[in-house]
Write a protein that holds these residues in place. Structure first.
Motif: not given
Length: 256
Positions: A86-94
């Motif tokens: 996969p590829s993309g963008s998102s929130l990571a672990d806070i």
């Protein structure tokens, strides 16, 4: 045994010296600002691996309720491009951090301090299985940071364990950083610092081991700091296809 010998040797070396002018870049320091102060910061990591490329951009807010305690929250964003995946963008672990300074000894132009540190990782990111960036799993880190700082140089030393109860990313980690100021102390504050930082990570369950070296340059003026560092592996004893090629760090911070 080979991994343990590497780690033990560097830990013993670090304990003998224990940080520099200005905060380190990839390491940590036990020296804190005055109580009631805030620091807004970021440290972008562009990580290139055999598995793919990752760009990690955290927004971090640190607050010191007292001169010997700190609480912080890290809100990270990640862009990922995994080869054949996969590829993309998102929130990571806070992440939520707490530090408490329990030892301090000051001298003329020098200081030695120790803090207890915890970093709680919340499973808000995607399950990318990328250590320290986005695992989608809860983790609790517990460690001790010790540091010596003088007008001529500084050394930081950290040892801790990252516990991931629902996964196989438990890691024993040791970091040591050497800082060398290139300018004489002056007021208002103006610094150019060189950093030489080493990170040991032993993933206990997977039996992976990495020794990473980061060469950094820092510019600080008054209460603003800018950071640049390149990190490369010296020992890369992990699964083929998952090895780190290099990471680039770009950071800034503002204290008020």
């Amino acid at each position: 045994m080979k991994n343990f010998t590497w780690l033990l040797a560097i830990i013993l070396f670090g304990i003998q010296y224990c940080e520099a002018q200005g905060p380190p870049i990839t390491a940590d320091k036990p020296i804190m600002l005055g109580g009631g102060s805030f620091t807004a910061k970021t440290l972008t990591e562009i990580r290139h691996t055999e598995r793919g490329d990752f760009t990690y951009v955290p927004v971090m807010l640190h607050y010191l309720p007292t001169s010997n305690s700190l609480v912080a929250i890290h809100l990270p964003y990640i862009n990922y491009d995994i080869e054949n995946g996969p590829s993309g963008s998102s929130l990571a672990d806070i992440k939520i951090m707490g530090k408490y300074q329990f030892f301090r000894k000051d001298g003329t132009g020098k200081t030695f301090r120790m803090v207890a540190k915890t970093l709680q990782t919340l499973p808000t990111g995607k399950e990318l299985d990328v250590m320290d960036l986005s695992t989608g799993k809860y983790a609790g880190y517990y460690g001790i940071v010790a540091g010596y700082e003088s007008l001529k140089y500084g050394i930081s030393n950290e040892l801790g364990y990252n516990w991931v109860p629902d996964g196989s990313l438990d890691a024993l980690t040791h970091k040591i950083g050497f800082g060398l100021p290139l300018l004489k102390p002056q007021y208002p504050n103006k610094q150019i610092n060189l950093y030489f930082e080493y990170t040991n990570s032993w993933l206990v369950e997977r039996d992976w081991y990495q020794l990473l070296y980061a060469q950094g340059l820092q510019y600080a003026r008054k209460n603003v700091t800018f950071d640049l560092a390149v990190q490369v592996p010296l020992v890369n004893d992990i699964e083929a296809g998952r090895k780190l090629n290099y990471s680039l760090f770009l950071g800034s911070r503002y204290s008020f």
